[in-house]
Design a protein around this motif. Structure first.
Motif, PDB file in Angstrom:
ATOM      1  N   PHE A  10       0.833  -1.196   0.000  1.00  0.00           N
ATOM      2  CA  PHE A  10       0.000   0.000   0.000  1.00  0.00           C
ATOM      3  C   PHE A  10       0.875   1.256   0.000  1.00  0.00           C
ATOM      4  O   PHE A  10       0.574   2.217  -0.710  1.00  0.00           O
ATOM      5  CB  PHE A  10      -0.959   0.030   1.195  1.00  0.00           C
ATOM      6  CG  PHE A  10      -1.801   1.274   1.198  1.00  0.00           C
ATOM      7  CD1 PHE A  10      -2.932   1.355   0.404  1.00  0.00           C
ATOM      8  CD2 PHE A  10      -1.447   2.377   1.946  1.00  0.00           C
ATOM      9  CE1 PHE A  10      -3.699   2.510   0.364  1.00  0.00           C
ATOM     10  CE2 PHE A  10      -2.209   3.539   1.924  1.00  0.00           C
ATOM     11  CZ  PHE A  10      -3.334   3.600   1.125  1.00  0.00           C
ATOM     12  N   TYR A  14       0.611   4.174  -2.703  1.00  0.00           N
ATOM     13  CA  TYR A  14       0.329   5.559  -2.320  1.00  0.00           C
ATOM     14  C   TYR A  14       1.391   6.507  -2.887  1.00  0.00           C
ATOM     15  O   TYR A  14       1.065   7.527  -3.493  1.00  0.00           O
ATOM     16  CB  TYR A  14       0.250   5.687  -0.801  1.00  0.00           C
ATOM     17  CG  TYR A  14       0.027   7.103  -0.346  1.00  0.00           C
ATOM     18  CD1 TYR A  14      -1.232   7.681  -0.416  1.00  0.00           C
ATOM     19  CD2 TYR A  14       1.080   7.874   0.136  1.00  0.00           C
ATOM     20  CE1 TYR A  14      -1.453   8.989  -0.018  1.00  0.00           C
ATOM     21  CE2 TYR A  14       0.868   9.190   0.537  1.00  0.00           C
ATOM     22  CZ  TYR A  14      -0.387   9.731   0.453  1.00  0.00           C
ATOM     23  OH  TYR A  14      -0.588  11.022   0.842  1.00  0.00           O
ATOM     24  N   TRP A  47      -6.850   2.053   2.076  1.00  0.00           N
ATOM     25  CA  TRP A  47      -6.036   1.399   3.098  1.00  0.00           C
ATOM     26  C   TRP A  47      -6.880   0.392   3.883  1.00  0.00           C
ATOM     27  O   TRP A  47      -6.464  -0.739   4.106  1.00  0.00           O
ATOM     28  CB  TRP A  47      -5.440   2.447   4.040  1.00  0.00           C
ATOM     29  CG  TRP A  47      -4.887   1.881   5.309  1.00  0.00           C
ATOM     30  CD1 TRP A  47      -5.446   1.936   6.541  1.00  0.00           C
ATOM     31  CD2 TRP A  47      -3.665   1.169   5.467  1.00  0.00           C
ATOM     32  NE1 TRP A  47      -4.663   1.306   7.458  1.00  0.00           N
ATOM     33  CE2 TRP A  47      -3.553   0.823   6.823  1.00  0.00           C
ATOM     34  CE3 TRP A  47      -2.662   0.787   4.593  1.00  0.00           C
ATOM     35  CZ2 TRP A  47      -2.477   0.111   7.328  1.00  0.00           C
ATOM     36  CZ3 TRP A  47      -1.583   0.079   5.094  1.00  0.00           C
ATOM     37  CH2 TRP A  47      -1.487  -0.249   6.449  1.00  0.00           C
ATOM     38  N   TRP A  50      -7.610  -2.563   1.558  1.00  0.00           N
ATOM     39  CA  TRP A  50      -6.499  -2.802   0.636  1.00  0.00           C
ATOM     40  C   TRP A  50      -6.499  -4.205   0.059  1.00  0.00           C
ATOM     41  O   TRP A  50      -6.139  -4.413  -1.090  1.00  0.00           O
ATOM     42  CB  TRP A  50      -5.166  -2.480   1.287  1.00  0.00           C
ATOM     43  CG  TRP A  50      -4.024  -2.617   0.329  1.00  0.00           C
ATOM     44  CD1 TRP A  50      -2.969  -3.460   0.415  1.00  0.00           C
ATOM     45  CD2 TRP A  50      -3.850  -1.902  -0.907  1.00  0.00           C
ATOM     46  NE1 TRP A  50      -2.144  -3.316  -0.671  1.00  0.00           N
ATOM     47  CE2 TRP A  50      -2.659  -2.360  -1.496  1.00  0.00           C
ATOM     48  CE3 TRP A  50      -4.589  -0.922  -1.562  1.00  0.00           C
ATOM     49  CZ2 TRP A  50      -2.191  -1.880  -2.707  1.00  0.00           C
ATOM     50  CZ3 TRP A  50      -4.118  -0.434  -2.775  1.00  0.00           C
ATOM     51  CH2 TRP A  50      -2.932  -0.914  -3.330  1.00  0.00           C
TER      52      TRP A  50
END
Length: 172
Positions: A10, A14, A47, A50
């Motif tokens: 993640f 990001y 998140w 995810w």
């Protein structure tokens, strides 16, 4: 299981897509602060989900769609959104502040701001997030032909505004 081992990719996702998602939402909603809030909320949701989002064919498009859905939800709750009848307000918001980090010329940003919302969304997803027609249609919940029609109209409007010499009969 710790945070670092639970969702190790993640953070990379990001870092790789936060700017593109922000810019795409900014072009769509027309206000930097609102876009930042929406994208932050969408990444928080990504998140939290995810495991599912990471398997989505276009996770960045999922984030953008989630941000745009949040925008609609906010609008419905407040019933107060800047009217597109006054594109100057959106243009001012898109070009306000420091534009040195923007990958697009302020004149182009202002022209984009004057497009109808759906055309701005299609341009942002197709050109800035580099989604194909089918994915853009899926993200926006419209038919692929509608995506093509909106993109064609947007490009024609931008060409007219940004290249007026083409309208005067000069060769392209």
């Amino acid at each position: 299981m710790g945070v670092g081992t639970r969702r190790p990719d993640f953070a990379e996702f990001y870092r790789s897509f936060k700017d593109e998602c922000l810019f795409t939402v900014l072009v769509s909603v027309g206000d930097r602060d609102t876009a930042q809030d929406l994208v932050a909320e969408a990444f928080a949701r990504a998140w939290a989900s995810w495991r599912t989002v990471s398997r989505h064919p276009a996770p960045a498009a999922w984030v953008v769609r989630t941000a745009l859905n949040a925008h609609v939800s906010r609008w419905r709750r407040r019933r107060r959104e800047v009217s597109l009848a006054d594109p100057g307000v959106i243009a001012d918001r898109l070009t306000a502040g420091d534009t040195s980090d923007s990958p697009v010329d302020p004149q182009i940003m202002a022209a984009l701001a004057r497009l109808p919302e759906r055309q701005r969304q299609v341009v942002a997803l197709r050109l800035f997030l580099d989604l194909d027609t089918a994915r853009t249609a899926a993200v926006l919940g419209i038919a692929p032909g509608t995506v093509q029609a909106h993109l064609g109209r947007a490009i024609a409007a931008l060409r007219t505004e940004l290249m007026p010499e083409r309208q005067k009969g000069f060769p392209s």
